[in-house]
Every structure is written in structure tokens, then in C-alpha cells.
Design a protein around this motif. Structure first.
Motif, PDB file in Angstrom:
ATOM      1  N   ALA A  18       0.832  -1.202   0.000  1.00 52.34           N
ATOM      2  CA  ALA A  18       0.000   0.000   0.000  1.00 52.34           C
ATOM      3  C   ALA A  18       0.868   1.255   0.000  1.00 52.34           C
ATOM      4  CB  ALA A  18      -0.932   0.002   1.209  1.00 52.34           C
ATOM      5  N   LEU A  50     -11.955  -6.274   7.627  1.00 52.87           N
ATOM      6  CA  LEU A  50     -11.792  -4.824   7.545  1.00 52.87           C
ATOM      7  C   LEU A  50     -12.812  -4.230   8.505  1.00 52.87           C
ATOM      8  CD1 LEU A  50     -11.415  -4.365   3.679  1.00 52.87           C
ATOM      9  CD2 LEU A  50      -9.741  -5.148   5.380  1.00 52.87           C
ATOM     10  N   TYR A 122      -9.470   1.840   1.313  1.00 52.22           N
ATOM     11  CA  TYR A 122      -9.715   0.698   0.426  1.00 52.22           C
ATOM     12  C   TYR A 122     -10.470   1.133  -0.824  1.00 52.22           C
ATOM     13  CZ  TYR A 122      -7.855  -3.226   3.028  1.00 52.22           C
ATOM     14  OH  TYR A 122      -6.988  -4.135   3.612  1.00 52.22           O
ATOM     15  N   GLU A 126      -9.352   0.534  -4.870  1.00 49.44           N
ATOM     16  CA  GLU A 126     -10.209  -0.140  -5.848  1.00 49.44           C
ATOM     17  C   GLU A 126     -10.619   0.793  -6.975  1.00 49.44           C
ATOM     18  OE1 GLU A 126     -13.283  -2.054  -3.484  1.00 49.44           O
ATOM     19  OE2 GLU A 126     -11.738  -2.810  -2.120  1.00 49.44           O
ATOM     20  N   SER A 134     -13.501  -5.437  -1.682  1.00 42.66           N
ATOM     21  CA  SER A 134     -13.793  -5.554  -0.256  1.00 42.66           C
ATOM     22  C   SER A 134     -15.308  -5.664  -0.111  1.00 42.66           C
ATOM     23  CB  SER A 134     -13.251  -4.357   0.517  1.00 42.66           C
ATOM     24  OG  SER A 134     -13.708  -3.131  -0.031  1.00 42.66           O
ATOM     25  N   TYR A 201      -6.308 -10.357  -2.272  1.00 37.63           N
ATOM     26  CA  TYR A 201      -6.329  -8.894  -2.337  1.00 37.63           C
ATOM     27  C   TYR A 201      -4.907  -8.336  -2.397  1.00 37.63           C
ATOM     28  CZ  TYR A 201      -8.549  -4.339  -1.843  1.00 37.63           C
ATOM     29  OH  TYR A 201      -9.013  -3.068  -2.090  1.00 37.63           O
ATOM     30  N   PRO A 385      -3.851   0.156   4.040  1.00 37.15           N
ATOM     31  CA  PRO A 385      -3.965   1.179   2.995  1.00 37.15           C
ATOM     32  C   PRO A 385      -3.923   2.607   3.537  1.00 37.15           C
ATOM     33  CG  PRO A 385      -5.450  -0.621   2.516  1.00 37.15           C
ATOM     34  CD  PRO A 385      -4.901  -0.872   3.898  1.00 37.15           C
TER      35      PRO A 385
END
Length: 411
Positions: A18, A50, A122, A126, A134, A201, A385
Motif C-alpha cells: 500500500a 476490515l 480501500y 479499488e 472488499s 487482495y 492502505p
């Protein structure tokens, strides 16, 4: 600051990758090094939760009652080997010193600002081209007896008081949750959280970092880092040395091996977690399940159910302990129906980096151009992240984002 053009990230887990991704967002050319490969450590087999609503300090006042059991009961969910280990006992002394109400509140206040950014971070990955998802979901939280729920509810109320969003509600009496046995007499739901397949992921994140021009090298064991004229040199076994404007040490439970010489003195202990996957009778479980009194986390995983648990204070490279898996199985046997706990696959152990005060180590070291990102304990996946974004901002601007200010590695 001089212009930051190149950076080397040591560690290809969630936190390191990240950070690399966000450095690329700021125009920095990145090399990622890992001694084993992408998601080879704690980033692969964890529960993939998460859950910023559950991010809280590990050390709390209940440890004063539970701690002796951890040393005397080999099946306890917090496992401490009863042996002479000076470094371990020194860590435990500092860890227990933080198991007070006041220390818990201070650590919770420090964690809350980055907790509140976790899911948004996150979303940014994405939306920015990381091809992974997620999954928003409700959590089912189960207890065998009503009284067992009280400490958990109390903790989450304290998390909410610190400024986190917590949407916890009790399920009405008589409402059955599929695959939970009648032994689970008190059930709750927690909303507003997500889960991922952590290994997939992190691999998708590595693919994105690589596609954007980074070198991601496996089998790249870093032997040393030193400041040289014009930058920082990273010596890599079997490879040419890499010189860059900055180096980020994101090596999880192995962080002290490289970071200690740069003034990072906070003791860090491997808190090893175990997991495995099991088949589930139709219909599959499509939401996470948590048994707080048993310290066991369950997550949908590739058509099966991943079951994870244990905080085992051992060395990060010690052998897999089959008895820890047996202890997890025993603790939840009888709580499920239609879950085959004896058809286990993917048995795994991973070392999470635990600090005595429950706060990560993120920021500058005493050496120019050398930074660290680690010490998240159980929360490296959810906070990775947001940590990477904040650290990339610090590296490229010199300004410390407020959400990582409490995590000074030189504290």
C-alpha cells in the motif's frame, strides 16, 4: 526537501505494498523487495476483516485476570510459552504495564483517527485500478451465555465513545442463525464493516504496483540498509545493491532486525495467529462470524469457511504448533452445525507485529531517508492502505499527517 524520485520498500505485505502504491501515485519510482514473496507473512492467512469498529488496543485490564491462565493453560487463546526468554519477558512486562483503563483510553484515542479513514482508503485502491473487492457485510457475534456478551458490548461502547462508528444490535430471542448451534444463546449483529480474501487482495495490489512500473522482487533477502552520499543503499542477498532516495522498512514481525540500528527502540513481539479452512453444508455461510469469548474469527473463504484465532507470543520463525489449531477447533466445536471441523485445509501460522502500547510504528527513523511502517498487531490488514497513504504523504512532502502522528517510531 529535495525532490523524491525513487524509493525502496522492504516487505511485500499489505502495509508495504500500500505504501508503494501511494508513492507511485505521487510520482515516485518504486522497488519492492521481499525475502519470500507477496503476502508471504501475516497478510495471507488472516481472517481478512476490515473492521475499524473492532480496532482497539490488545492490552486491556482484563489481562490481569487472564494473563496467568495464558502461561499455565496451553489451550488458552492468548498463548505464552512458559520458558526463559529475556526478550519475551521484557516485552510482556511493558505490555502488561499498558493493560490499564487509562492506557487503553489513550491508545484508543490515538487509533481512532486512522480507524475512521480505513474503509475510504480501500475505496481509493479499488477506484485506482486494484482489481480486488472488499465485501460489505453484517457480522454475526455469538456467545454461549448472555453474561459473556457484557465485556464485548462494554468495549464497543468505549470504541464508540472514542469517536468510531459502531452499529451493534442484539438479535431478538428465538431468531436462529443458520449453521450456529443452540449452544449459542446470545447473538448480536455488527454492521458497517467489510471483509476480503486477504491473500488474493494483496496479490492484486502487487499486480497493480507492478503494472504501474515497479520492480517487485521475491527471494530478495535484505542484509542491510545504510545511508550513503545521495541516498540510501539496500544490500540484498544474491542481487545487486539498490540505491534510492528513501527506504521504507515494512517487514512486520521482523522489523527490529533492520530498524533497531536507526533508533527504533520500541520492543516488538511476534503475536502469531493460526487459521485453517473447512467445508460448510449448503447453504454456505455468507457473512463473518465472531465468537469474542473464544477469540475466534470466521470468514467466508473460497466456498469454505476460514477459521482463525490465537495470539501466540513466540519467535516469528519458530515451527508451526499443531496444538494451537487443535485448541481453536476444541474451542468452537459444538458452536456450529453443518460445519465439518475435521476436514481442515490451508492450515497456516503468521506472525503479527505487536507493540507494548498497542500503537503502530509509522514514520521517520533517526536516519535521513529511512522510514518504518509496522507494528499494527492484529490490525495491519484493516489499517494498511490508510497507513501507506499517510506515510507516502510524509515521504514526499515532509509533513506528518495527523492520523499517524501518534505512531512516531522514535517514541
Amino acid at each position: 526537501m529535495s525532490e523524491m524520485k525513487t524509493a525502496t520498500v522492504v516487505g511485500a505485505g499489505m502495509v508495504g505494498l500500500a505504501t508503494a502504491w501511494h508513492l507511485q501515485e505521487r510520482g515516485v519510482e518504486v522497488t519492492v523487495l521481499d525475502r519470500h514473496g507477496v503476502a508471504a507473512g501475516a497478510s495471507w492467512g488472516n481472517a481478512g476483516w476490515l473492521t475499524p469498529g473492532l480496532v482497539m488496543p490488545l492490552a486491556d485490564p482484563s489481562l490481569w485476570a487472564y494473563g496467568p491462565k495464558a502461561m499455565l493453560d496451553p489451550s488458552a487463546s492468548l498463548s505464552v510459552p512458559f520458558r526463559f526468554d529475556g526478550a519475551l519477558w521484557a516485552f510482556l512486562a511493558r505490555f502488561m504495564a499498558n493493560a490499564t483503563h487509562g492506557a487503553w483510553q489513550r491508545a484508543m484515542a490515538a487509533l481512532t483517527p486512522i480507524d475512521r479513514l480505513a474503509l475510504e482508503a480501500y475505496d481509493e485502491l479499488e477506484a485506482g485500478g486494484v482489481h480486488a473487492t472488499s465485501h460489505p457485510s453484517r457480522w454475526v457475534v455469538g456467545f454461549e451465555r448472555e453474561r459473556e456478551s457484557r465485556p464485548f458490548v462494554h468495549e464497543l461502547r468505549a470504541v464508540a465513545k472514542a469517536g468510531q462508528e459502531v452499529r451493534l444490535s442484539r438479535m431478538p430471542d428465538g431468531v436462529r442463525v443458520p449453521h450456529l448451534s443452540r449452544a449459542v444463546q446470545s447473538t448480536w449483529t455488527l454492521e458497517g464493516q467489510r471483509y476480503i480474501d486477504p491473500g488474493a487482495y494483496v496479490q492484486a495490489l502487487a499486480t497493480s504496483v507492478s503494472a504501474r512500473g515497479a520492480k517487485v522482487l521475491s527471494d530478495a533477502r535484505v542484509e542491510g540498509v545504510r545511508v550513503v552520499p545521495g541516498g540510501v543503499e539496500t544490500a540484498v542477498h544474491g542481487h545487486d545493491a539498490v540505491t534510492s532516495d528513501a527506504v521504507v522498512l515494512a517487514t512486520g514481525a521482523w522489523l527490529p532486525e533492520l530498524a533497531q540500528r536507526f533508533g527504533v527502540r520500541t520492543r516488538l513481539q511476534a503475536g502469531r495467529g493460526y487459521s485453517f479452512s473447512v467445508p460448510v453444508a449448503s447453504p454456505p455461510i455468507d457473512h463473518p462470524v465472531y465468537f469474542p469469548a473464544r477469540r475466534v474469527a470466521c470468514t467466508p473463504y473460497q466456498g469454505r469457511l476460514r477459521i482463525a484465532g490465537t495470539m501466540e507470543f513466540r519467535g516469528p520463525d519458530e515451527p508451526f504448533q499443531p496444538a494451537r489449531v487443535d485448541a481453536i477447533v476444541s474451542s468452537v466445536r459444538g458452536l456450529f452445525e453443518g460445519v465439518d471441523l475435521d476436514s481442515r485445509e490451508d492450515e497456516w501460522v503468521g506472525s503479527r507485529p505487536v507493540t507494548p502500547d498497542g500503537l503502530p510504528l509509522v514514520g521517520r527513523t533517526a536516519a535521513p531517508g529511512v522510514y518504518v511502517a509496522g507494528g499494527h498487531g492484529m490490525w495491519g490488514m484493516v489499517l494498511g492502505p490508510a497507513t501507506g497513504r499517510a506515510l507516502a504523504t510524509l515521504i514526499t512532502t515532509g509533513q506528518v499527517p495527523e492520523e499517524i502522528r501518534p505512531f512516531d517510531p522514535l517514541r
